[in-house]
Design an enzyme around this catalytic site. Sequence first.
Site: not given
Ligand code: NGQ
Ligand code: ZN
Length: 448
Positions: A263, A314
Amino acid sequence: MIDSAPLRCLTPSGWTPTQLRVGTDGRIQRIDPARAETARFALPGIPNTHSHAFQRAMAGLAERQENPEDSFWTWRELMYRFAGRLDPDSLRDVATQLYAEMLEAGYTHVCEFHYLHHAPDGAPYADRAAMSRALIEAAAHAGIRMTLLPVLYMTGGFDERPLEPRQRRFGHALDDYLTLLAQLRRMENDRLRVGVALHSLRAVPAGAMPALLEALAGHDFPIHIHIAEQLAEVEQCLATRGARPVRWLLDHAPVDARWTLVHATHLDAGEISGIAASGACVSICPTTEGNLGDGLFPLRAFLDAGGRFSIGSDSHVSVSPVEELRWLEYGQRLISHRRNLASEPGTPGTGEALLRHAWTGGAQGAGLPLGCLQEGAFADLIVLDPDAPALAGARDGDVLERFVFAGNRPLVAETWIGGQRVVAEGRHRERETIARRYARTLRCLLAG
Ligand code: NGQ
Ligand code: ZN
Protein backbone atom coordinates in the site's frame (compact mmCIF):
# COMPACT_ATOMS: atom_id res chain seq x y z
CA MET A 1 9.41 -37.69 -13.36
CA ILE A 2 6.11 -36.28 -14.65
CA ASP A 3 5.65 -35.86 -18.36
CA SER A 4 2.89 -33.40 -19.19
CA ALA A 5 0.33 -33.62 -21.95
CA PRO A 6 1.01 -31.00 -24.65
CA LEU A 7 0.63 -27.42 -23.47
CA ARG A 8 1.00 -24.10 -25.22
CA CYS A 9 3.37 -22.67 -22.65
CA LEU A 10 4.41 -19.08 -22.10
CA THR A 11 8.18 -19.49 -21.81
CA PRO A 12 10.80 -16.72 -21.80
CA SER A 13 11.00 -17.11 -25.58
CA GLY A 14 7.24 -16.74 -26.06
CA TRP A 15 4.35 -19.14 -26.57
CA THR A 16 5.63 -22.59 -27.48
CA PRO A 17 3.95 -25.95 -27.88
CA THR A 18 5.71 -27.98 -25.22
CA GLN A 19 5.75 -31.02 -23.08
CA LEU A 20 7.15 -30.34 -19.65
CA ARG A 21 9.28 -32.89 -17.89
CA VAL A 22 9.07 -32.27 -14.18
CA GLY A 23 11.49 -33.88 -11.74
CA THR A 24 10.60 -35.40 -8.38
CA ASP A 25 11.78 -32.11 -6.84
CA GLY A 26 8.86 -30.37 -8.57
CA ARG A 27 11.12 -28.40 -10.89
CA ILE A 28 10.99 -28.27 -14.66
CA GLN A 29 13.80 -30.49 -15.90
CA ARG A 30 13.24 -30.13 -19.60
CA ILE A 31 10.95 -28.27 -21.93
CA ASP A 32 10.51 -30.43 -25.02
CA PRO A 33 8.68 -29.43 -28.18
CA ALA A 34 5.18 -30.91 -28.20
CA ARG A 35 4.33 -33.38 -30.90
CA ALA A 36 0.82 -31.99 -31.33
CA GLU A 37 -0.70 -28.50 -31.44
CA THR A 38 -2.96 -27.66 -28.52
CA ALA A 39 -5.20 -24.84 -27.33
CA ARG A 40 -4.31 -25.54 -23.69
CA PHE A 41 -2.56 -22.27 -22.84
CA ALA A 42 -0.27 -22.54 -19.80
CA LEU A 43 1.21 -19.59 -17.96
CA PRO A 44 3.20 -19.11 -14.79
CA GLY A 45 1.18 -19.16 -11.58
CA ILE A 46 0.65 -15.75 -10.02
CA PRO A 47 2.17 -14.78 -6.67
CA ASN A 48 -0.14 -13.12 -4.16
CA THR A 49 2.16 -10.84 -2.18
CA HIS A 50 -0.17 -9.64 0.53
CA SER A 51 -2.58 -11.70 2.61
CA HIS A 52 -4.15 -11.54 6.06
CA ALA A 53 -5.76 -14.97 5.91
CA PHE A 54 -8.14 -14.53 8.84
CA GLN A 55 -9.85 -11.59 7.16
CA ARG A 56 -11.28 -13.95 4.51
CA ALA A 57 -13.86 -14.96 7.10
CA MET A 58 -15.19 -11.41 7.52
CA ALA A 59 -15.44 -10.56 3.82
CA GLY A 60 -18.84 -9.02 3.24
CA LEU A 61 -19.49 -8.50 6.95
CA ALA A 62 -18.30 -4.92 7.19
CA GLU A 63 -20.39 -3.35 4.43
CA ARG A 64 -23.29 -1.89 6.45
CA GLN A 65 -23.06 1.71 7.41
CA GLU A 66 -22.71 1.98 11.17
CA ASN A 67 -21.79 5.62 11.21
CA PRO A 68 -21.91 8.30 8.51
CA GLU A 69 -18.19 8.74 9.13
CA ASP A 70 -17.40 5.09 8.29
CA SER A 71 -13.80 4.78 7.15
CA PHE A 72 -10.75 2.56 7.24
CA TRP A 73 -10.51 3.30 10.95
CA THR A 74 -14.06 2.19 11.79
CA TRP A 75 -13.54 -0.91 9.63
CA ARG A 76 -10.43 -1.60 11.67
CA GLU A 77 -12.50 -1.65 14.85
CA LEU A 78 -14.77 -4.32 13.35
CA MET A 79 -11.75 -6.23 12.11
CA TYR A 80 -10.16 -6.19 15.59
CA ARG A 81 -13.39 -7.51 17.09
CA PHE A 82 -13.40 -10.32 14.56
CA ALA A 83 -9.70 -11.06 14.99
CA GLY A 84 -10.32 -11.54 18.70
CA ARG A 85 -12.33 -14.69 18.03
CA LEU A 86 -9.67 -16.69 16.22
CA ASP A 87 -7.54 -19.44 17.67
CA PRO A 88 -5.09 -21.77 15.94
CA ASP A 89 -7.75 -24.30 14.90
CA SER A 90 -10.16 -21.78 13.43
CA LEU A 91 -7.32 -19.88 11.76
CA ARG A 92 -6.18 -23.10 10.13
CA ASP A 93 -9.65 -23.83 8.75
CA VAL A 94 -10.15 -20.30 7.41
CA ALA A 95 -6.70 -20.19 5.83
CA THR A 96 -7.12 -23.61 4.22
CA GLN A 97 -10.34 -22.46 2.56
CA LEU A 98 -8.71 -19.23 1.43
CA TYR A 99 -5.64 -20.93 0.01
CA ALA A 100 -7.78 -23.44 -1.89
CA GLU A 101 -9.69 -20.48 -3.38
CA MET A 102 -6.44 -18.79 -4.29
CA LEU A 103 -5.26 -21.88 -6.15
CA GLU A 104 -8.55 -22.08 -8.05
CA ALA A 105 -8.13 -18.43 -9.04
CA GLY A 106 -4.57 -18.91 -10.31
CA TYR A 107 -2.46 -17.79 -7.37
CA THR A 108 0.29 -20.33 -6.73
CA HIS A 109 2.20 -18.52 -3.99
CA VAL A 110 1.02 -16.53 -1.00
CA CYS A 111 2.95 -14.05 1.13
CA GLU A 112 1.17 -14.25 4.47
CA PHE A 113 1.57 -11.07 6.52
CA HIS A 114 0.89 -12.62 9.88
CA TYR A 115 0.38 -10.66 13.08
CA LEU A 116 -2.20 -12.66 15.11
CA HIS A 117 0.55 -14.21 17.17
CA HIS A 118 -0.84 -14.66 20.67
CA ALA A 119 -4.06 -15.61 22.46
CA PRO A 120 -6.84 -13.00 22.37
CA ASP A 121 -5.84 -11.62 25.78
CA GLY A 122 -2.28 -11.11 24.57
CA ALA A 123 -0.72 -14.05 26.43
CA PRO A 124 1.62 -16.09 24.26
CA TYR A 125 0.45 -19.62 23.43
CA ALA A 126 2.49 -22.42 25.06
CA ASP A 127 3.92 -22.92 21.60
CA ARG A 128 4.73 -19.35 20.63
CA ALA A 129 4.51 -20.31 16.99
CA ALA A 130 1.07 -21.93 17.30
CA MET A 131 -0.68 -19.42 15.02
CA SER A 132 2.19 -19.43 12.51
CA ARG A 133 2.06 -23.21 12.48
CA ALA A 134 -1.69 -23.09 11.74
CA LEU A 135 -0.95 -21.03 8.63
CA ILE A 136 1.91 -23.28 7.57
CA GLU A 137 -0.32 -26.33 7.94
CA ALA A 138 -3.10 -24.65 5.97
CA ALA A 139 -0.75 -23.86 3.09
CA ALA A 140 0.62 -27.41 3.09
CA HIS A 141 -2.88 -28.89 3.13
CA ALA A 142 -4.17 -26.71 0.33
CA GLY A 143 -0.93 -27.20 -1.60
CA ILE A 144 0.04 -23.56 -2.12
CA ARG A 145 3.60 -22.33 -1.78
CA MET A 146 4.06 -19.76 0.97
CA THR A 147 6.31 -17.01 2.19
CA LEU A 148 5.38 -16.56 5.83
CA LEU A 149 6.03 -13.05 7.08
CA PRO A 150 5.78 -12.95 10.85
CA VAL A 151 4.99 -9.36 11.72
CA LEU A 152 6.76 -7.17 14.24
CA TYR A 153 4.17 -5.00 16.00
CA MET A 154 5.30 -2.98 18.99
CA THR A 155 3.32 0.25 19.42
CA GLY A 156 -0.19 1.55 18.83
CA GLY A 157 0.71 4.71 16.91
CA PHE A 158 3.36 7.18 15.81
CA ASP A 159 3.24 8.66 19.31
CA GLU A 160 4.52 5.25 20.53
CA ARG A 161 1.48 4.65 22.71
CA PRO A 162 1.26 1.13 24.13
CA LEU A 163 -0.88 -1.43 22.33
CA GLU A 164 -4.60 -1.32 23.12
CA PRO A 165 -5.99 -4.43 24.80
CA ARG A 166 -7.26 -5.75 21.46
CA GLN A 167 -3.87 -5.23 19.82
CA ARG A 168 -1.93 -7.08 22.51
CA ARG A 169 -2.09 -10.37 20.71
CA PHE A 170 -0.13 -8.78 17.83
CA GLY A 171 2.77 -7.55 19.92
CA HIS A 172 6.37 -8.58 20.56
CA ALA A 173 9.42 -7.10 22.18
CA LEU A 174 12.18 -7.16 19.59
CA ASP A 175 14.09 -10.03 21.20
CA ASP A 176 11.01 -12.23 21.42
CA TYR A 177 10.24 -11.46 17.81
CA LEU A 178 13.74 -12.47 16.70
CA THR A 179 13.39 -15.70 18.66
CA LEU A 180 10.13 -16.49 16.84
CA LEU A 181 11.78 -15.65 13.54
CA ALA A 182 14.64 -18.03 14.22
CA GLN A 183 12.21 -20.78 15.23
CA LEU A 184 10.21 -20.33 12.01
CA ARG A 185 13.29 -20.19 9.85
CA ARG A 186 14.20 -23.67 11.03
CA MET A 187 10.95 -24.86 9.44
CA GLU A 188 11.79 -23.58 5.96
CA ASN A 189 11.65 -25.99 3.05
CA ASP A 190 10.94 -25.98 -0.69
CA ARG A 191 7.35 -24.91 -0.12
CA LEU A 192 7.90 -22.54 2.76
CA ARG A 193 10.05 -19.45 2.89
CA VAL A 194 10.16 -17.24 5.95
CA GLY A 195 10.69 -13.51 5.68
CA VAL A 196 10.15 -10.50 7.89
CA ALA A 197 7.45 -7.88 8.19
CA LEU A 198 7.17 -4.61 10.03
CA HIS A 199 3.48 -3.96 10.49
CA SER A 200 3.89 -0.27 9.70
CA LEU A 201 5.97 2.68 10.79
CA ARG A 202 3.28 3.43 13.37
CA ALA A 203 3.82 -0.02 14.93
CA VAL A 204 7.65 0.03 15.00
CA PRO A 205 9.19 2.98 16.84
CA ALA A 206 12.03 4.83 15.17
CA GLY A 207 14.22 3.90 18.13
CA ALA A 208 13.74 0.17 17.45
CA MET A 209 14.81 0.41 13.81
CA PRO A 210 18.60 0.34 14.22
CA ALA A 211 18.61 -2.87 16.28
CA LEU A 212 16.10 -4.49 13.95
CA LEU A 213 18.02 -3.52 10.82
CA GLU A 214 21.22 -4.78 12.36
CA ALA A 215 19.59 -8.15 13.04
CA LEU A 216 18.43 -8.30 9.41
CA ALA A 217 21.71 -7.20 7.86
CA GLY A 218 23.43 -9.77 5.73
CA HIS A 219 20.29 -11.87 5.25
CA ASP A 220 18.53 -12.11 1.93
CA PHE A 221 15.01 -12.74 3.13
CA PRO A 222 12.03 -10.69 1.97
CA ILE A 223 11.06 -7.70 4.14
CA HIS A 224 7.52 -6.34 3.88
CA ILE A 225 5.91 -3.29 5.46
CA HIS A 226 2.54 -1.48 5.25
CA ILE A 227 3.76 1.96 4.34
CA ALA A 228 1.37 4.73 3.28
CA GLU A 229 -2.16 3.48 2.99
CA GLN A 230 -4.18 6.21 4.69
CA LEU A 231 -3.74 9.97 4.56
CA ALA A 232 -3.98 10.11 8.38
CA GLU A 233 -0.80 8.06 8.69
CA VAL A 234 1.01 10.25 6.20
CA GLU A 235 0.04 13.30 8.28
CA GLN A 236 1.00 11.67 11.59
CA CYS A 237 4.33 10.53 10.20
CA LEU A 238 5.05 14.05 8.96
CA ALA A 239 4.09 15.49 12.36
CA THR A 240 6.12 13.04 14.48
CA ARG A 241 9.06 12.13 12.26
CA GLY A 242 9.30 15.16 10.03
CA ALA A 243 8.88 13.23 6.78
CA ARG A 244 6.26 11.36 4.84
CA PRO A 245 6.35 7.59 5.48
CA VAL A 246 8.01 6.45 2.25
CA ARG A 247 10.54 9.29 2.46
CA TRP A 248 11.28 8.42 6.08
CA LEU A 249 11.79 4.75 5.26
CA LEU A 250 14.06 5.47 2.30
CA ASP A 251 16.13 7.77 4.52
CA HIS A 252 16.36 5.43 7.54
CA ALA A 253 16.52 1.89 6.15
CA PRO A 254 18.64 0.23 3.47
CA VAL A 255 15.66 -0.24 1.17
CA ASP A 256 16.60 -2.50 -1.72
CA ALA A 257 15.20 -5.41 -3.75
CA ARG A 258 14.48 -7.40 -0.58
CA TRP A 259 11.81 -4.89 0.37
CA THR A 260 8.14 -4.88 -0.55
CA LEU A 261 6.23 -1.73 0.32
CA VAL A 262 2.60 -2.67 0.76
CA HIS A 263 0.00 0.00 0.00
CA ALA A 264 2.49 2.63 -1.13
CA THR A 265 -0.69 4.49 -2.00
CA HIS A 266 0.20 8.07 -1.12
CA LEU A 267 3.39 9.13 -2.88
CA ASP A 268 4.90 12.38 -4.01
CA ALA A 269 7.16 12.61 -7.04
CA GLY A 270 10.37 12.19 -5.02
CA GLU A 271 9.00 9.12 -3.29
CA ILE A 272 7.97 7.59 -6.60
CA SER A 273 11.44 7.94 -8.06
CA GLY A 274 13.02 6.96 -4.73
CA ILE A 275 11.21 3.63 -4.56
CA ALA A 276 11.94 2.93 -8.21
CA ALA A 277 15.64 3.68 -7.78
CA SER A 278 15.88 1.51 -4.66
CA GLY A 279 14.88 -1.66 -6.54
CA ALA A 280 12.14 -2.34 -3.99
CA CYS A 281 8.77 -3.58 -5.11
CA VAL A 282 5.38 -2.22 -4.14
CA SER A 283 2.49 -4.56 -3.42
CA ILE A 284 -0.76 -3.11 -4.70
CA CYS A 285 -4.04 -4.58 -3.47
CA PRO A 286 -6.64 -2.77 -5.59
CA THR A 287 -9.81 -4.51 -4.38
CA THR A 288 -8.98 -4.01 -0.71
CA GLU A 289 -7.68 -0.49 -1.29
CA GLY A 290 -10.97 0.28 -3.03
CA ASN A 291 -13.00 -1.43 -0.31
CA LEU A 292 -11.26 0.49 2.47
CA GLY A 293 -11.26 3.84 0.70
CA ASP A 294 -7.48 4.12 0.75
CA GLY A 295 -6.78 6.06 -2.42
CA LEU A 296 -5.46 5.32 -5.88
CA PHE A 297 -1.91 4.21 -6.51
CA PRO A 298 -0.19 6.45 -9.12
CA LEU A 299 0.56 3.52 -11.40
CA ARG A 300 1.48 5.31 -14.60
CA ALA A 301 3.89 7.74 -12.97
CA PHE A 302 5.44 4.86 -11.03
CA LEU A 303 5.93 2.77 -14.18
CA ASP A 304 7.40 5.77 -16.00
CA ALA A 305 9.98 5.99 -13.20
CA GLY A 306 10.87 2.30 -13.72
CA GLY A 307 9.00 1.02 -10.66
CA ARG A 308 8.23 -2.62 -9.95
CA PHE A 309 5.03 -3.95 -8.48
CA SER A 310 3.17 -7.08 -7.48
CA ILE A 311 -0.42 -7.66 -6.43
CA GLY A 312 -2.06 -8.91 -3.26
CA SER A 313 -5.58 -9.80 -2.17
CA ASP A 314 -4.97 -8.50 1.36
CA SER A 315 -8.38 -8.60 3.13
CA HIS A 316 -9.80 -11.04 0.55
CA VAL A 317 -12.96 -9.18 -0.34
CA SER A 318 -11.96 -10.70 -3.68
CA VAL A 319 -9.71 -13.66 -4.33
CA SER A 320 -8.90 -13.19 -7.98
CA PRO A 321 -5.74 -11.96 -9.66
CA VAL A 322 -7.84 -11.01 -12.66
CA GLU A 323 -9.98 -8.66 -10.58
CA GLU A 324 -6.91 -7.08 -8.91
CA LEU A 325 -5.28 -6.40 -12.27
CA ARG A 326 -8.45 -5.07 -13.85
CA TRP A 327 -9.10 -2.68 -11.00
CA LEU A 328 -5.54 -1.51 -11.16
CA GLU A 329 -5.92 -0.57 -14.81
CA TYR A 330 -9.50 0.71 -14.54
CA GLY A 331 -8.61 3.06 -11.69
CA GLN A 332 -6.07 4.70 -13.98
CA ARG A 333 -8.60 4.91 -16.82
CA LEU A 334 -11.19 6.52 -14.57
CA ILE A 335 -8.93 9.32 -13.44
CA SER A 336 -7.12 9.93 -16.73
CA HIS A 337 -10.00 9.46 -19.21
CA ARG A 338 -7.68 7.32 -21.32
CA ARG A 339 -7.24 3.60 -21.97
CA ASN A 340 -4.50 0.98 -21.80
CA LEU A 341 -2.45 2.86 -19.25
CA ALA A 342 -0.40 -0.09 -17.98
CA SER A 343 0.88 -1.17 -21.39
CA GLU A 344 4.57 -0.65 -21.96
CA PRO A 345 6.84 -0.11 -24.95
CA GLY A 346 7.41 -3.60 -26.33
CA THR A 347 4.38 -4.95 -24.46
CA PRO A 348 1.32 -3.22 -25.93
CA GLY A 349 -1.06 -5.75 -24.39
CA THR A 350 -2.29 -4.23 -21.13
CA GLY A 351 -3.18 -7.57 -19.57
CA GLU A 352 0.19 -8.97 -20.54
CA ALA A 353 2.06 -5.95 -19.16
CA LEU A 354 0.16 -6.21 -15.87
CA LEU A 355 0.77 -9.94 -15.60
CA ARG A 356 4.47 -9.58 -16.33
CA HIS A 357 4.80 -7.22 -13.40
CA ALA A 358 2.76 -9.51 -11.16
CA TRP A 359 5.06 -12.42 -12.05
CA THR A 360 8.41 -10.73 -11.71
CA GLY A 361 7.50 -8.38 -8.88
CA GLY A 362 5.71 -11.24 -7.18
CA ALA A 363 8.72 -13.54 -7.38
CA GLN A 364 10.87 -10.75 -5.97
CA GLY A 365 8.47 -10.03 -3.12
CA ALA A 366 8.07 -13.70 -2.28
CA GLY A 367 11.83 -14.23 -2.28
CA LEU A 368 11.72 -16.65 -5.20
CA PRO A 369 14.37 -16.62 -7.89
CA LEU A 370 12.15 -16.94 -10.96
CA GLY A 371 8.78 -15.82 -12.19
CA CYS A 372 8.71 -17.73 -15.45
CA LEU A 373 8.44 -21.22 -16.90
CA GLN A 374 11.95 -22.32 -17.71
CA GLU A 375 14.25 -25.19 -16.88
CA GLY A 376 15.11 -25.20 -13.18
CA ALA A 377 11.98 -23.28 -12.15
CA PHE A 378 9.23 -24.87 -10.07
CA ALA A 379 6.49 -26.28 -12.28
CA ASP A 380 3.93 -23.90 -10.75
CA LEU A 381 1.55 -22.95 -13.51
CA ILE A 382 -2.02 -22.44 -14.56
CA VAL A 383 -3.74 -23.91 -17.59
CA LEU A 384 -6.61 -21.91 -19.04
CA ASP A 385 -9.87 -23.62 -19.94
CA PRO A 386 -9.71 -24.38 -23.67
CA ASP A 387 -13.50 -24.74 -23.79
CA ALA A 388 -14.39 -21.39 -22.20
CA PRO A 389 -16.40 -19.17 -24.57
CA ALA A 390 -14.34 -16.17 -23.45
CA LEU A 391 -11.31 -17.87 -25.00
CA ALA A 392 -12.96 -19.07 -28.22
CA GLY A 393 -10.45 -18.82 -31.05
CA ALA A 394 -7.78 -17.44 -28.70
CA ARG A 395 -4.43 -16.70 -30.24
CA ASP A 396 -1.02 -16.09 -28.73
CA GLY A 397 -1.41 -12.33 -29.08
CA ASP A 398 -4.75 -12.04 -27.28
CA VAL A 399 -4.99 -14.87 -24.79
CA LEU A 400 -3.60 -12.91 -21.83
CA GLU A 401 -5.81 -9.92 -22.65
CA ARG A 402 -8.86 -12.14 -22.65
CA PHE A 403 -7.76 -13.83 -19.44
CA VAL A 404 -7.56 -10.46 -17.69
CA PHE A 405 -10.36 -8.50 -19.31
CA ALA A 406 -13.06 -10.85 -20.63
CA GLY A 407 -16.03 -11.64 -18.44
CA ASN A 408 -16.38 -13.04 -14.96
CA ARG A 409 -16.28 -16.78 -15.37
CA PRO A 410 -13.02 -18.06 -13.88
CA LEU A 411 -10.88 -19.20 -16.78
CA VAL A 412 -8.37 -21.24 -14.79
CA ALA A 413 -8.95 -24.94 -15.53
CA GLU A 414 -5.87 -26.34 -13.83
CA THR A 415 -3.34 -25.17 -11.30
CA TRP A 416 -0.12 -27.08 -10.83
CA ILE A 417 2.25 -26.80 -7.92
CA GLY A 418 5.56 -28.54 -8.43
CA GLY A 419 4.08 -30.46 -11.34
CA GLN A 420 1.09 -31.74 -9.28
CA ARG A 421 -2.39 -30.73 -10.33
CA VAL A 422 -4.00 -29.28 -7.22
CA VAL A 423 -6.84 -27.79 -9.28
CA ALA A 424 -8.46 -29.73 -12.14
CA GLU A 425 -11.53 -28.66 -14.11
CA GLY A 426 -11.51 -25.47 -12.06
CA ARG A 427 -11.94 -27.27 -8.75
CA HIS A 428 -9.45 -27.73 -5.96
CA ARG A 429 -8.84 -31.43 -5.36
CA GLU A 430 -10.38 -31.16 -1.87
CA ARG A 431 -12.84 -28.37 -2.51
CA GLU A 432 -15.84 -30.02 -0.81
CA THR A 433 -14.14 -31.28 2.35
CA ILE A 434 -12.29 -28.01 2.89
CA ALA A 435 -15.45 -25.95 2.31
CA ARG A 436 -17.51 -28.11 4.69
CA ARG A 437 -15.00 -27.67 7.45
CA TYR A 438 -14.79 -23.95 6.80
CA ALA A 439 -18.58 -23.60 6.96
CA ARG A 440 -18.69 -25.37 10.31
CA THR A 441 -15.91 -23.21 11.71
CA LEU A 442 -17.45 -20.03 10.41
CA ARG A 443 -20.80 -20.82 12.01
CA CYS A 444 -19.03 -21.17 15.36
CA LEU A 445 -17.02 -17.98 14.85
CA LEU A 446 -20.08 -15.96 13.96
CA ALA A 447 -22.13 -17.40 16.82
CA GLY A 448 -19.35 -16.56 19.30
C1 NGQ B 1 -4.09 -4.98 8.77
N1 NGQ B 1 -5.03 -3.96 6.82
O1 NGQ B 1 -3.05 -5.05 9.40
O2 NGQ B 1 -4.85 -5.94 8.67
C2 NGQ B 1 -4.43 -3.69 8.09
C3 NGQ B 1 -5.34 -2.87 8.95
C4 NGQ B 1 -3.85 -1.37 10.28
C5 NGQ B 1 -4.86 -3.14 5.81
N2 NGQ B 1 -4.07 -2.14 6.00
C6 NGQ B 1 -4.81 -2.51 10.29
N3 NGQ B 1 -5.45 -3.30 4.66
O3 NGQ B 1 -3.34 -0.97 9.26
O4 NGQ B 1 -3.61 -0.88 11.38
ZN1 ZN C 1 -2.21 -5.59 5.02
